[in-house]
Scaffold this motif. Structure first.
Motif, PDB file in Angstrom:
ATOM      1  N   VAL A   1      14.735  64.022  -5.504  1.00 28.40           N
ATOM      2  CA  VAL A   1      13.579  64.519  -4.767  1.00 28.40           C
ATOM      3  C   VAL A   1      12.978  63.347  -3.999  1.00 28.40           C
ATOM      4  CG1 VAL A   1      11.350  65.697  -4.916  1.00 28.40           C
ATOM      5  CG2 VAL A   1      13.159  66.234  -6.565  1.00 28.40           C
ATOM      6  N   ASP A   2      12.716  63.571  -2.718  1.00 31.15           N
ATOM      7  CA  ASP A   2      12.115  62.518  -1.894  1.00 31.15           C
ATOM      8  C   ASP A   2      10.689  62.231  -2.356  1.00 31.15           C
ATOM      9  OD1 ASP A   2      12.084  60.625   0.065  1.00 31.15           O
ATOM     10  OD2 ASP A   2      11.716  62.010   1.718  1.00 31.15           O
ATOM     11  N   ASN A   3      10.250  60.989  -2.171  1.00 26.82           N
ATOM     12  CA  ASN A   3       8.895  60.526  -2.487  1.00 26.82           C
ATOM     13  C   ASN A   3       8.638  60.360  -3.984  1.00 26.82           C
ATOM     14  OD1 ASN A   3       8.125  60.605   0.292  1.00 26.82           O
ATOM     15  ND2 ASN A   3       7.839  62.811   0.102  1.00 26.82           N
ATOM     16  N   THR A   4       9.688  60.253  -4.797  1.00 29.44           N
ATOM     17  CA  THR A   4       9.516  59.985  -6.217  1.00 29.44           C
ATOM     18  C   THR A   4      10.717  59.203  -6.730  1.00 29.44           C
ATOM     19  OG1 THR A   4       9.310  60.967  -8.427  1.00 29.44           O
ATOM     20  CG2 THR A   4      10.524  62.229  -6.778  1.00 29.44           C
ATOM     21  N   PRO A   5      10.506  58.269  -7.663  1.00 29.93           N
ATOM     22  CA  PRO A   5      11.641  57.525  -8.226  1.00 29.93           C
ATOM     23  C   PRO A   5      12.298  58.230  -9.404  1.00 29.93           C
ATOM     24  CG  PRO A   5       9.609  56.588  -9.042  1.00 29.93           C
ATOM     25  CD  PRO A   5       9.213  57.701  -8.100  1.00 29.93           C
ATOM     26  N   PHE A   6      11.794  59.403  -9.795  1.00 29.24           N
ATOM     27  CA  PHE A   6      12.333  60.098 -10.963  1.00 29.24           C
ATOM     28  C   PHE A   6      13.334  61.154 -10.523  1.00 29.24           C
ATOM     29  CE2 PHE A   6       8.400  58.321 -12.574  1.00 29.24           C
ATOM     30  CZ  PHE A   6       8.772  57.860 -13.823  1.00 29.24           C
ATOM     31  N   VAL A   7      14.545  61.058 -11.055  1.00 34.68           N
ATOM     32  CA  VAL A   7      15.618  62.003 -10.758  1.00 34.68           C
ATOM     33  C   VAL A   7      15.782  62.939 -11.949  1.00 34.68           C
ATOM     34  CG1 VAL A   7      18.086  62.222 -10.274  1.00 34.68           C
ATOM     35  CG2 VAL A   7      16.776  60.358  -9.241  1.00 34.68           C
ATOM     36  N   LEU A   8      15.939  64.234 -11.672  1.00 36.97           N
ATOM     37  CA  LEU A   8      16.116  65.230 -12.720  1.00 36.97           C
ATOM     38  C   LEU A   8      17.595  65.393 -13.037  1.00 36.97           C
ATOM     39  CD1 LEU A   8      13.634  67.962 -11.420  1.00 36.97           C
ATOM     40  CD2 LEU A   8      13.166  66.039 -12.949  1.00 36.97           C
ATOM     41  N   ILE A   9      17.905  65.572 -14.322  1.00 33.61           N
ATOM     42  CA  ILE A   9      19.290  65.762 -14.778  1.00 33.61           C
ATOM     43  C   ILE A   9      19.348  67.008 -15.648  1.00 33.61           C
ATOM     44  CG2 ILE A   9      21.226  64.754 -16.041  1.00 33.61           C
ATOM     45  CD1 ILE A   9      20.041  62.004 -15.485  1.00 33.61           C
TER      46      ILE A   9
END
Length: 531
Positions: free
Chosen positions: A282-290
């Motif tokens: 997701v753009d604008n966040t450093p957290f990626v969902l898995i």
């Protein structure tokens, strides 16, 4: 050089309505651009009315062709605009030796603009959406098309080590708030065309870019299609962080246990993709969902795979023990001291009774007060500035704990129990799973205060039943333990040697179940022994 100019005025009616009423028609953005650049400029200025950061830069190319540049100040690299667009068009003129072209736009697109991504669009909405996504729009007089150049140049944070997922051994780079930087960190590690990045845009107003990443042939088609469907059906005005996506696509929103993993580490994402999971950038966040996520994923740290398996297995045993202590220790203490003192050794019971002499509150009230106070200190330490946050939490715990014991409000054993519980709660590698245990600690205390050990057993059984019924994108939350898959148990409570983990998780991966060929156990070769 001959340039054919097509004269079209699809916005003429909209301009007339604007001049007569002063109001732009609602459907004007669905119209095709006009061939008259002044008409396009008037419409687009009305679309971006009161937007002071939108720049309209008229220029004259080759001293005769009128052009208009539109971009957002601060989101476009102005140096590239000056060197690649303005300077060649305004001062250097059309270079000699150009091939026959049908339009000025074709000349700019194919032969003048030295930018990697350039495309032509013909609708007002396409121009406005592209400008809002940090693109440069170039309109030419006599052309009913606009050229969009991708020359983003906004400020962005440099790549740093993730602060929430530290490790002694392993990569030090972490995701940033820029989508393409994050996808490039993954692409550096998995250099295969089978690594796919499917683009989506969510949010009526924010138009946030997201990317669904997976490895073709390894990811389960069923899980992948489910992820696509859940993402497509999201309808919201804006996406500001990946948590917005998480709440829309999780299976059980009322469960305290997280069903979607989030991480700042590119190596964790790559390891998950190689197992067959799907990542959502997701753009604008450093957290990626898995997704999907299992319970065992939440208690495994990235460092477990960078140390030798013997050490990792020991650390996992310690971690699982501390996790159980963080949930059950306060409730067991309350249950035993209140309802089952016969289970405590005599000397210890006398010591606890002497410490509790004069305490005005029951044990369960004592525990709830101290747990609430500890959570308050933890929250205060997080919200305060880093320079004083840790000091305030430590000093607060020492002063309040010592003063409460001396005042006879709280017993010393309860302070020890709560402190041990708090230290144990910091052993969770995943913050969201640790939060679930922090929440469950309070109902477990109430059950133990009402029913004793029967309440503790009832709470543990209810939690176990709930865990066995959770599904994350169709995958059982406790797999491969429940349902039991023996060949995938090598990476649950203990981690086997890497050369023994030959198969990917059966419930997660797709067609390619084999990860490592068998027969790679290391050892001395025959004939290497020296005499």
């Amino acid at each position: 050089m001959m340039v054919k100019i097509r004269k079209m005025r699809p916005l003429k009616k909209a301009i007339q309505e604007l001049e007569s009423t002063g109001v732009l028609p609602l459907n004007v953005q669905d119209e095709v651009l006009a061939a008259d650049i002044s008409v396009n400029e008037q419409i687009l200025k009305q679309v971006f009315e009161n937007c002071s950061d939108i720049v309209f830069r008229p220029i004259c190319a080759n001293r005769q062709t009128k052009m208009l540049l539109i971009y957002i100040d601060g989101l476009v690299d102005t140096k590239i605009v000056e060197q690649v667009v303005l300077k060649p068009m305004m001062f250097e003129g059309m270079p000699d030796g150009l091939k026959q072209a049908d339009s000025i736009g074709e000349i700019i697109q194919d032969q003048l603009v030295a930018i990697t991504q350039v495309k032509a669009v013909s609708k007002v909405r396409e121009v406005s959406d592209a400008v809002l996504k940090s693109n440069l729009a170039v309109l030419t007089d006599g052309e009913n098309q606009a050229l969009l150049a991708d020359i983003k140049g906004f400020e962005k944070r440099s790549i740093e080590e993730p602060s929430a997922e530290l490790s002694v051994r392993g990569p030090r780079d972490g995701f940033t708030e820029t989508l393409r930087v994050n996808t490039s960190l993954v692409r550096r590690r998995i250099r295969s065309p089978r690594l796919k990045m499917e683009p989506y845009s969510i949010g009526d107003l924010s138009q946030t870019d997201i990317a669904i990443s997976y490895i073709e042939g390894i990811a389960s088609n069923t899980v992948l299609e489910e992820v696509r469907q859940r993402v497509r059906r999201i309808q919201i005005d804006g996406i500001l962080e990946s948590a917005f996506i998480e709440e829309f696509i999780e299976d059980l929103p009322y469960s305290p246990f997280p069903q979607i993993q989030n991480t700042e580490r590119p190596d964790v994402v790559c390891a998950s993709l190689l197992e067959g999971k799907v990542a959502i950038f997701v753009d604008n966040t450093p957290f990626v969902l898995i997704v999907p996520m299992t319970f065992w994923t939440g208690v495994q740290a990235a460092e477990d795979y960078y140390e030798r398996s013997i050490f990792t297995s020991f650390i996992r045993f310690v971690r699982f023990t501390l996790i159980n202590i963080s949930l059950f220790l306060p409730s067991l203490y309350v249950a035993v001291t209140t309802y089952h003192p016969q289970l405590i050794p005599t000397n210890l019971l006398i010591s606890i009774a002497a410490a509790r002499e004069g305490i005005p509150f029951p044990t369960v009230v004592e525990a709830l007060m101290m747990e609430f106070l500890f959570e308050g200190l933890r929250e205060a330490g997080v919200r305060l500035p880093k320079a004083v946050g840790s000091a305030v939490s430590i000093v607060g715990a020492l002063v309040i704990g010592q003063a409460s014991v001396q005042a006879g409000i709280i017993s010393a054993p309860m302070v020890i129990i709560v402190a041990t519980t708090g230290i144990s709660s910091f052993s969770f590698p995943r913050y969201n799973l640790g939060t679930a245990y922090r929440v469950l600690r309070f109902p477990m205390l109430l059950l133990s205060g009402i029913l004793g050990l029967y309440g503790v057993a009832f709470g543990a059984l209810a939690m176990l039943i709930h865990l066995t019924n959770i599904r994350s994108f169709g995958v059982p939350y406790l797999s491969p333990v429940a349902p039991q898959i023996p060949r995938n148990l090598k990476d649950v409570l203990m981690r086997a040697h890497r050369w023994k983990m030959t198969n990917r998780p059966v419930m997660i991966s797709g067609e390619e179940k084999m990860r490592i060929p068998k027969g790679q156990q290391p050892g001395p070769k025959q004939g290497d022994q020296t005499e």
